[in-house]
Write a protein that holds these residues in place. Sequence first.
Motif, PDB file in Angstrom:
ATOM      1  N   ALA A  49      16.057 -11.986 -54.188  1.00 57.87           N
ATOM      2  CA  ALA A  49      14.693 -12.105 -54.722  1.00 57.87           C
ATOM      3  C   ALA A  49      13.916 -10.811 -54.537  1.00 57.87           C
ATOM      4  CB  ALA A  49      13.965 -13.266 -54.049  1.00 57.87           C
ATOM      5  N   GLN A  50      14.031 -10.199 -53.364  1.00 54.81           N
ATOM      6  CA  GLN A  50      13.320  -8.941 -53.101  1.00 54.81           C
ATOM      7  C   GLN A  50      13.802  -7.851 -54.046  1.00 54.81           C
ATOM      8  OE1 GLN A  50      10.740  -8.345 -50.704  1.00 54.81           O
ATOM      9  NE2 GLN A  50      10.582  -6.586 -52.061  1.00 54.81           N
ATOM     10  N   ARG A  51      15.097  -7.781 -54.276  1.00 57.69           N
ATOM     11  CA  ARG A  51      15.636  -6.765 -55.184  1.00 57.69           C
ATOM     12  C   ARG A  51      15.214  -7.017 -56.625  1.00 57.69           C
ATOM     13  NH1 ARG A  51      21.713  -5.620 -52.780  1.00 57.69           N
ATOM     14  NH2 ARG A  51      21.006  -4.987 -50.723  1.00 57.69           N
ATOM     15  N   ILE A  85      16.872 -14.482 -50.239  1.00 54.18           N
ATOM     16  CA  ILE A  85      15.647 -13.676 -50.112  1.00 54.18           C
ATOM     17  C   ILE A  85      15.927 -12.213 -50.426  1.00 54.18           C
ATOM     18  CG2 ILE A  85      15.819 -13.294 -47.618  1.00 54.18           C
ATOM     19  CD1 ILE A  85      12.559 -13.953 -49.474  1.00 54.18           C
ATOM     20  N   GLN A  86      17.104 -11.706 -50.065  1.00 53.04           N
ATOM     21  CA  GLN A  86      17.449 -10.321 -50.400  1.00 53.04           C
ATOM     22  C   GLN A  86      17.564 -10.138 -51.915  1.00 53.04           C
ATOM     23  OE1 GLN A  86      20.987 -10.214 -47.938  1.00 53.04           O
ATOM     24  NE2 GLN A  86      20.072  -8.625 -46.628  1.00 53.04           N
ATOM     25  N   SER A  99       5.273 -12.379 -57.527  1.00 49.98           N
ATOM     26  CA  SER A  99       5.534 -12.239 -56.095  1.00 49.98           C
ATOM     27  C   SER A  99       7.026 -12.429 -55.821  1.00 49.98           C
ATOM     28  CB  SER A  99       4.733 -13.279 -55.309  1.00 49.98           C
ATOM     29  OG  SER A  99       5.220 -14.580 -55.601  1.00 49.98           O
ATOM     30  N   VAL A 100       7.439 -12.048 -54.629  1.00 47.47           N
ATOM     31  CA  VAL A 100       8.818 -12.266 -54.205  1.00 47.47           C
ATOM     32  C   VAL A 100       9.100 -13.772 -54.150  1.00 47.47           C
ATOM     33  CG1 VAL A 100      10.465 -11.935 -52.325  1.00 47.47           C
ATOM     34  CG2 VAL A 100       8.906 -10.094 -52.943  1.00 47.47           C
ATOM     35  N   ALA A 158      10.283 -14.978 -57.447  1.00 39.12           N
ATOM     36  CA  ALA A 158      11.668 -14.554 -57.672  1.00 39.12           C
ATOM     37  C   ALA A 158      12.623 -15.420 -56.856  1.00 39.12           C
ATOM     38  CB  ALA A 158      11.831 -13.076 -57.312  1.00 39.12           C
ATOM     39  N   LEU A 159      12.244 -15.728 -55.614  1.00 38.37           N
ATOM     40  CA  LEU A 159      13.064 -16.584 -54.754  1.00 38.37           C
ATOM     41  C   LEU A 159      13.196 -17.983 -55.350  1.00 38.37           C
ATOM     42  CD1 LEU A 159      14.652 -17.019 -52.151  1.00 38.37           C
ATOM     43  CD2 LEU A 159      12.483 -17.506 -51.003  1.00 38.37           C
ATOM     44  N   TYR A 181       7.800 -11.712 -62.448  1.00 41.39           N
ATOM     45  CA  TYR A 181       7.398 -12.352 -61.197  1.00 41.39           C
ATOM     46  C   TYR A 181       6.125 -11.709 -60.660  1.00 41.39           C
ATOM     47  CZ  TYR A 181      12.354 -13.383 -61.560  1.00 41.39           C
ATOM     48  OH  TYR A 181      13.583 -13.755 -62.033  1.00 41.39           O
ATOM     49  N   TYR A 216      12.474  -8.464 -57.575  1.00 39.93           N
ATOM     50  CA  TYR A 216      11.050  -8.095 -57.635  1.00 39.93           C
ATOM     51  C   TYR A 216      10.901  -6.575 -57.664  1.00 39.93           C
ATOM     52  CZ  TYR A 216       6.108  -7.873 -56.504  1.00 39.93           C
ATOM     53  OH  TYR A 216       4.767  -7.607 -56.538  1.00 39.93           O
ATOM     54  N   ASP A 217      11.653  -5.863 -56.829  1.00 40.03           N
ATOM     55  CA  ASP A 217      11.566  -4.394 -56.766  1.00 40.03           C
ATOM     56  C   ASP A 217      12.006  -3.747 -58.078  1.00 40.03           C
ATOM     57  OD1 ASP A 217      10.661  -4.595 -54.181  1.00 40.03           O
ATOM     58  OD2 ASP A 217      12.580  -4.054 -53.260  1.00 40.03           O
TER      59      ASP A 217
END
Length: 154
Positions: A44-46, A41-42, A67-68, A71-72, A65, A48-49
Amino acid sequence: MLHALTSRRTGKSASASALAEVMTPSLYLRLRREAAGLSRIQVAQRLYDIQIKRVFGDRRPRRLYDSVAQALATVRQLEAPGAYARYRPMIDFLGGVVPLDVDVYHQLRNEPADRHPLVCRGCGCSMHDACGGACTLTGRICRYCATGARKIAA
């Protein structure tokens, strides 16, 4: 980005011990992510960011993506046994988040097993992407993992 992933299927059944001997691109990604101390999840969040920053700073935005969660899903698929990224830019993009050697990834993907580079079975480091700077590979594991400082993957 489901269309960028492919799974290899040989039609032959392989034993678990035979599969454990071959370093795969998906195992390499998982080992490098875990060695960096990142959860899926970390990562994926990165991803996406980073994508959002590129979209707003680019004249021709291209979103990977929405959404996160998307990406996940990509991270999970890339780490699934037998899966690999079809396109180099996907791994280049992921390399901005997870410390990995893109060339090692593609050698694992494209070369036969007897031509694979040496990669640690504990953390995924290689000769060109050593963990801790002065780390060296001794057989199937690096010096850092051999000391027991890190749990070795089966």
